[in-house]
Structure formats: structure tokens, C-alpha cells
Motif scaffolding. Structure first.
Motif, short mmCIF file in Angstrom:
data_model
loop_
_atom_site.label_atom_id
_atom_site.label_comp_id
_atom_site.label_asym_id
_atom_site.label_seq_id
_atom_site.Cartn_x
_atom_site.Cartn_y
_atom_site.Cartn_z
N ARG A 191 0.50 -1.01 -0.18
CA ARG A 191 -0.26 0.07 0.00
C ARG A 191 0.84 1.40 0.10
O ARG A 191 2.14 1.72 0.89
CB ARG A 191 -0.71 0.28 1.56
CG ARG A 191 -1.62 -1.22 1.41
CD ARG A 191 -2.62 -0.83 2.12
NE ARG A 191 -3.92 -0.03 1.76
CZ ARG A 191 -5.25 -0.06 3.11
NH1 ARG A 191 -4.76 0.52 4.10
NH2 ARG A 191 -5.91 0.91 2.28
N ARG A 249 4.70 0.42 -0.39
CA ARG A 249 5.40 -0.05 1.26
C ARG A 249 4.53 -1.69 1.12
O ARG A 249 3.44 -1.44 1.47
CB ARG A 249 5.42 0.74 1.91
CG ARG A 249 6.31 0.77 2.74
CD ARG A 249 5.81 1.79 3.85
NE ARG A 249 5.48 1.65 5.23
CZ ARG A 249 5.23 0.90 5.89
NH1 ARG A 249 6.04 0.42 6.27
NH2 ARG A 249 4.22 0.45 6.13
N ILE A 289 2.91 -4.55 2.61
CA ILE A 289 2.84 -4.79 4.18
C ILE A 289 2.12 -6.25 4.26
O ILE A 289 2.65 -6.45 5.76
CB ILE A 289 1.07 -3.75 4.07
CG1 ILE A 289 0.78 -2.52 3.58
CG2 ILE A 289 0.42 -4.29 5.38
CD1 ILE A 289 1.16 -1.41 4.47
N SER A 300 1.60 -1.28 15.93
CA SER A 300 0.33 -0.40 15.13
C SER A 300 1.02 -0.06 13.96
O SER A 300 2.59 -0.37 13.94
CB SER A 300 0.84 0.86 15.76
OG SER A 300 -0.57 1.81 15.77
N GLY A 301 0.67 0.04 13.01
CA GLY A 301 0.71 0.23 11.23
C GLY A 301 1.37 -1.49 10.37
O GLY A 301 1.52 -1.49 9.84
N THR A 302 1.09 -2.69 12.00
CA THR A 302 1.36 -3.75 11.10
C THR A 302 0.61 -4.25 9.98
O THR A 302 0.26 -4.94 9.01
CB THR A 302 1.84 -5.27 11.76
OG1 THR A 302 0.27 -4.99 13.06
CG2 THR A 302 3.23 -5.00 12.08
N GLY A 303 -0.68 -3.58 10.06
CA GLY A 303 -1.42 -4.17 9.10
C GLY A 303 -2.82 -5.48 9.22
O GLY A 303 -3.60 -5.89 8.78
N LYS A 304 -3.31 -4.86 10.46
CA LYS A 304 -4.05 -5.71 11.08
C LYS A 304 -5.68 -5.30 10.36
O LYS A 304 -6.30 -5.96 10.01
CB LYS A 304 -4.55 -5.61 12.29
CG LYS A 304 -2.66 -5.97 13.22
CD LYS A 304 -3.21 -5.49 15.00
CE LYS A 304 -3.03 -4.39 15.36
NZ LYS A 304 -1.82 -3.37 14.61
N THR A 305 -5.45 -3.93 10.19
CA THR A 305 -7.16 -3.44 9.71
C THR A 305 -6.79 -3.42 8.61
O THR A 305 -8.65 -4.81 7.96
CB THR A 305 -6.40 -1.76 9.65
OG1 THR A 305 -7.02 -1.13 11.56
CG2 THR A 305 -8.46 -1.11 9.38
N THR A 306 -5.56 -3.65 7.70
CA THR A 306 -6.20 -4.36 6.03
C THR A 306 -6.65 -5.34 6.01
O THR A 306 -6.84 -5.54 5.15
CB THR A 306 -4.12 -3.63 5.33
OG1 THR A 306 -3.79 -2.51 6.01
CG2 THR A 306 -4.10 -4.22 3.61
N GLN A 332 -13.03 0.13 13.62
CA GLN A 332 -11.81 1.11 14.38
C GLN A 332 -12.38 2.26 14.07
O GLN A 332 -12.06 2.50 15.73
CB GLN A 332 -10.59 1.16 14.43
CG GLN A 332 -9.22 1.03 14.46
CD GLN A 332 -7.84 0.92 14.24
OE1 GLN A 332 -7.43 0.37 13.00
NE2 GLN A 332 -7.36 1.09 15.25
N GLU A 351 -9.89 -3.49 16.97
CA GLU A 351 -9.80 -3.50 18.26
C GLU A 351 -10.93 -2.35 18.91
O GLU A 351 -11.19 -1.05 19.68
CB GLU A 351 -8.87 -1.34 17.81
CG GLU A 351 -7.95 -1.44 17.39
CD GLU A 351 -6.42 -1.38 17.65
OE1 GLU A 351 -7.19 -1.98 19.32
OE2 GLU A 351 -5.57 -2.01 17.41
N HIS A 379 -4.56 -4.81 21.19
CA HIS A 379 -3.21 -4.60 21.42
C HIS A 379 -3.15 -4.74 22.71
O HIS A 379 -2.37 -5.37 23.19
CB HIS A 379 -3.06 -3.02 21.69
CG HIS A 379 -2.66 -2.55 20.05
ND1 HIS A 379 -1.92 -2.76 19.45
CD2 HIS A 379 -3.13 -1.61 19.27
CE1 HIS A 379 -2.19 -2.47 17.80
NE2 HIS A 379 -2.80 -1.36 18.42
#
Ligand SMILES: Nc1ncnc2c1ncn2[C@@H]1O[C@H](COP(=O)(O)OP(=O)(O)OP(=O)(O)O)[C@@H](O)[C@H]1O
Ligand SMILES: [Mg+2]
Lengths: 273, 258
Positions: free
Chosen positions: A20, A23, A25, A45-51, A94, A172, A205
Motif C-alpha cells: 500500500r 510499501r 504491508i 501499530s501499522g503492521t496491517g491488522k485493519t488491512t 476501528q 480494536e 493490542h
């Protein structure tokens, strides 16, 4: 068709690769979500869980790899088939994502009115029951702007379970909850799962809370699954990733910083420019 | 220099991409319109928001434009001793030109910008995504009713603008300019033809309504999901609507003029 129908795997993600904004993911992720279980996905955070949830829900397409839900390949589904599949899914966003110009009551009634074709009287009963389950029946007449962040999240949860989905995604669910509603929510997720025979995916988390309800945990970092197993197995794991995350250590393989050039280069570069 | 050319190329590509996306978008929306027969309530609600709430600005503008036309027309016509034709002048200017054009410009600024901002904000706050995950197609549930309501509302608003403009012209002509009321109406009746002038205006207002609403809903749906994205999309709606309306007006006038 893929072998996911056997051995109780409801969602089968294999060799998933996604980039994405230029970069990468995900770089070869395999996740199996079993029918009837609560599966937790954790990671920095930012590892792509929502993705990941959006990929399973068909809102994003992977660059390569497969995402199979109930034996159907999600990226290959036509729009109408995808929508039919989604009727059996519920997603807690989220951000909550409530409709801001509808009251809480109407927010929860929305999917019922769109799909169920039930008489209005029955819908009103159902909505009250769902709101009662999240402890917010009294807030039915309020607009989302009049709610606190934690309350909005719980109304969104009531809306997500309104259609009695078979597969629930929680992005989350615990953030912004006080200890009391947090405990209630944790129990609610487990109870919904067991009483209604759902399959749940929880992104969170909150290591301790997740460990009490999850049957299986996947830990994502750096575009890959770094560890998976039951909560007990993860507690025993010696992997540096897992230890750092579980014990909340500041030092370890998980970087606090988003990838960047070194701070010194960044500052010097600005001066010389 | 090279960078300029590059920028120009990039801008052209973006524009072409936008035209392509908006056409596909329109196609999908039009294909979904028949489904609205089952949900007339959705369209009626939007007719209220888009049409009824625009009535005040359209009515007031209509009256004033009509009054000004009568005054300006009178000063020119009186030199030729043709001041009794002021009714014709007001009616022809309004039906053929000013009614559709000014209504469309006001419509873009009042209703179009609101449509873009509303849809854009729904996108920026994940409301459209969450609707998709509830297996409700936002294009059909949110966008299509607004598009149809815009198609219907704009020609009606233009008709109201024209009627009130003719009325405003009448008041000025009789009370300030000393024109006989009977002459005002009879000249108008004799010289305004339905098949040419009125049909002309109706075609224009239908076209402008279609284009203005299409631009507004597309900009909202296609915007970047950020505050700045929404604000830019809203500006673009007003600018593009105005340019499109004025450009199309020339084109249609040239085509229908014989
Ligand atoms: N629309 C987008 N365009 C480009 N990159 C994106 C977009 N959305 C997310 N990303 C990137 O994808 C990565 C994963 O985002 P995602 O929202 O899935 O993270 P997350 O694991 O849910 O994080 P958090 O726990 O903070 O919610 C982030 O590094 C983000 O920068
Ligand atoms: Mg997230």
C-alpha cells in the motif's frame, strides 16, 4: 476448490502479499480461522491488522495470494456474490463509523431495515435487545456526536451484530473502554461467539484481555506471521517478537519508529538543503 | 521547461482518468436507478433537501433578475419606441438563456456543493465502507437517490425561476415604467413560442441538471478521504459545474439556433 471446507477452516489466507502506498504491508502471510473459534490478531501499530480485515471483507484486493471464505475466493467474487457473502459478516470498525445523521437506534436498525424485511414493530424490539446487550438501551435516542468514544464503539458493535452474522470482525473493540465496560465487552464477545455459534476475529493490542478469550492468536510483525498458537503456547514462546509484545518491553525486534532514514541524516539533510 | 511539460502531461492524464472514472460511475448509477422504484421514500427525502431547501435562493434571484431585465430592456427599447415589447424581452431572455443558466449556477453553489461535502464526509469517516460491509451498496443507497433527485429538482427550479422572473418583470414594467399590463402579457403571448423557446429552455435545464448533479455526486464519491480532500472536492464541484454549464450553454444554443 481449496481444501478449506474440511477441518473446519472458515477463512483461509495463504501466501498473502499486499503493498500500500508503494510499501509492502504483507509479505507472505498465512492465517487459518477456524469455525466456532475466537481468533486474535495482534501486532504492533501499522503492521496491517485493519488491512487484513479489509482484505477478508473484500474491500481491498491482494496483489497475490489467496483469501478464501467459506470456500469462495473473495477477490474473485462478483459484486453481487460479495454482497451476499457480506450479509453473513459483521465488522466493528476501528473508528466506529456510525452514520452521523441517524440516532443510535436508527443506526442499529439500519441493516435490519435494509435486509430483513421484518415488520417495524419487530425491528424495534430487536434493536432494543441489541442495545441492551451493549448496555446502551438508554442512549437509543442520542446522535453519535452526543456519545463518548467508548459508547460510540459499543453502539457500532450493536449495529455489527444486528443481522446475527456468522463471522464477526472486531477491530480494536477495547480501545477507549473503561475497565468495567472492557470486562463486559470481553465477556460479550466470548458469549456471542459461543451462544450463537459465531466465528470471531479480534484485532487488539490488549494482550491480557485477548489472552483470556482467544482460542488462537496470530502475531503479525514486519509483514509476516511471527508466531501463532494458543494463548498458553504464546506465553511459553521464546521468540523475541512475542516476548517483547507480551511483556511490553521497549527494546527488541519490534521498532517503535516507522521506517525512515536515520534522525541525524534527516536533520543534517535539512540544514544542507 | 521540461518540468512544465511533465506537469502538463501529468495533469492531462489525471483529467482523463477522472473523466473515465466518472463515466463508469455514472453508468453504474444509471443501471441502478430502476431499483429506486421500490424505495420512493429515499428520493422524496432528497428532493426535499436538494429542491425545497434551494427554493428561497432560486425564488429571490428569479424575481430580481426579472426586475433588472425589465429595467434594462426598457431603456434600450424606448429609444426605438418599442417599449411595449418589454414583456417579450423579459420572457425570451429568461426561458431561452438566463432561467436555465442562472438556476444551474445557483444550483451548483447551493445544492451541488452540499451534495459533494455530504458524500465526501461520509467517505472520510468510513460511513460508506461500513455500509459496504453491511452488504448495502452505497452507490445505490446513498448516491443514486441524490442523483435522481437532482435530475428532477433542477428543471423544476428553473421553471420556478422563470415564472417568478416574468412576474418580477411585470411588477417593474407596470408600476415603475408605465407599461400597460395587458400589453406586457399579450406581447409575450404573441412572441414566445412553445416549440422553440420553451422547449429550448426545458432541454437546457434538463441537461444542466443532469451534468451539475453528476459532477456533485462524483466529486464527493471520488474525493480524498481527508478534510482537505473534501474541501477541495467541494470547490471543484462549484468550479466544474459553472464551467460545464457555461460551455454546454454555448454548445446547445449554437445547435438549437436556426
Ligand atoms: N489508504 C492507504 N494508502 C496507503 N497506505 C496505507 C493506507 N492505509 C493504510 N496504509 C498503510 O498500511 C499500513 C497498515 O495499516 P493498518 O491500518 O492496516 O494498520 P493497523 O495494523 O491496523 O494499525 P493500528 O493498530 O494502528 O490500527 C500502515 O503502515 C499504513 O501506513
Ligand atoms: Mg487498525
Amino acid at each position: 476448490m481449496p481444501s478449506s471446507q474440511d477441518n473446519g477452516v472458515l477463512v483461509d489466507v495463504r501466501d498473502l502479499r499486499v503493498a500500500r502506498g508503494g510499501r509492502p504491508i504483507f509479505d507472505g502471510v498465512d492465517i487459518q480461522i477456524r469455525r466456532g473459534e475466537v481468533t486474535a490478531v495482534m501486532g504492533p501499530s501499522g503492521t496491517g491488522k485493519t488491512t487484513l480485515l479489509r482484505l477478508i471483507g473484500g474491500q481491498l484486493k491482494p496483489d497475490s495470494g489467496q483469501v478464501v471464505v467459506e470456500g469462495q475466493s473473495v477477490p474473485a467474487l462478483s459484486r453481487s456474490r460479495l454482497f451476499r457473502l457480506r450479509r453473513r459478516m459483521g465488522m466493528l470498525f476501528q473508528s466506529g463509523a456510525l452514520f452521523t445523521d441517524l440516532t443510535c437506534f436508527e443506526n442499529v436498525a439500519f441493516p435490519l431495515r435494509e435486509h430483513s424485511g421484518l415488520p417495524e414493530r419487530l425491528i424495534r424490539h430487536l434493536v432494543r435487545l441489541k442495545l441492551e446487550a451493549v448496555g446502551l438501551r438508554g442512549a437509543a435516542g442520542l446522535y453519535p456526536a452526543e456519545l463518548s468514544g467508548g459508547m460510540a464503539r459499543r453502539v457500532a458493535l450493536a449495529r455489527a451484530i444486528a443481522m446475527d452474522p456468522k463471522l464477526m470482525f472486531y477491530d480494536e473493540p477495547f480501545s477507549g473502554q473503561d475497565p468495567i465496560s472492557m470486562g463486559t465487552l470481553v465477556q460479550l464477545i466470548r458469549q456471542l461467539n459461543d451462544a450463537l455459534g459465531l466465528t470471531s476475529v479480534v484485532v487488539s493490542h490488549d494482550v491480557k484481555e485477548v489472552a483470556t478469550i482467544a482460542d488462537r492468536i496470530y502475531m503479525l510483525a514486519d509483514g509476516r506471521v511471527v508466531e501463532s498458537g494458543t494463548p498458553a503456547e504464546l506465553q511459553r514462546s521464546q521468540s523475541a517478537w512475542v516476548r517483547q509484545f507480551m511483556d511490553a518491553l521497549p527494546d527488541g525486534p519490534v521498532p517503535f519508529h516507522y521506517p525512515a532514514v536515520s534522525l541525524a541524516d534527516d536533520l543534517l539533510g535539512e540544514d544542507s538543503a | 521547461m521540461l518540468a512544465r511539460i511533465q506537469d502538463l502531461g501529468a495533469a492531462t492524464l489525471t483529467a482523463i482518468g477522472r473523466i473515465g472514472r466518472s463515466s463508469l460511475f455514472l453508468g453504474r448509477l444509471l443501471a441502478g436507478l430502476p431499483l429506486l422504484v421500490k424505495r420512493p421514500g429515499l428520493v422524496i427525502q432528497q428532493l426535499y433537501v436538494i429542491g425545497v431547501l434551494s427554493l428561497v435562493i432560486i425564488s429571490v434571484s428569479g424575481v430580481f433578475v426579472g426586475m433588472v431585465l425589465a429595467l434594462q430592456g426598457y431603456y434600450t427599447l424606448v429609444d426605438f419606441g418599442a417599449e411595449q415589447s418589454v414583456g417579450t424581452l423579459v420572457a425570451l431572455s429568461l426561458t431561452r438563456e438566463l432561467g436555465p443558466v442562472v438556476t444551474a449556477l445557483l444550483f451548483g453553489g447551493r445544492a451541488g456543493s452540499a451534495l459533494t461535502a455530504e458524500i465526501g464526509l461520509m467517505k472520510a469517516t468510513d460511513q460508506l465502507s461500513s455500509m459496504e460491509m453491511m452488504a448495502v451498496d452505497p452507490e445505490r443507497r446513498v448516491v443514486a437517490p441524490r442523483l435522481l433527485a437532482g435530475f428532477i429538482a433542477m428543471p423544476l427550479l428553473a421553471a420556478i425561476f422563470i415564472l417568478l422572473g416574468v412576474g418580477g418583470g411585470y411588477v417593474v414594467a407596470t408600476s415603475m415604467l408605465g407599461i400597460d399590463g395587458g400589453a406586457y402579457w399579450s406581447q409575450m403571448q404573441a412572441n414566445v413560442s412553445f416549440s422553440d423557446d420553451i422547449a429550448n429552455g426545458v432541454i437546457k435545464s434538463l441537461t444542466f441538471g443532469f451534468v451539475a448533479t453528476w459532477i456533485a455526486v462524483f466529486e464527493g464519491y471520488d474525493c480524498k478521504p481527508t478534510s482537505e480532500g473534501v474541501s477541495r472536492a467541494t470547490t471543484r464541484t462549484v468550479v466544474h459545474t459553472s464551467l460545464a454549464v457555461l460551455g454546454l450553454d454555448f454548445l446547445l444554443t449554437a445547435l438549437m439556433f436556426d
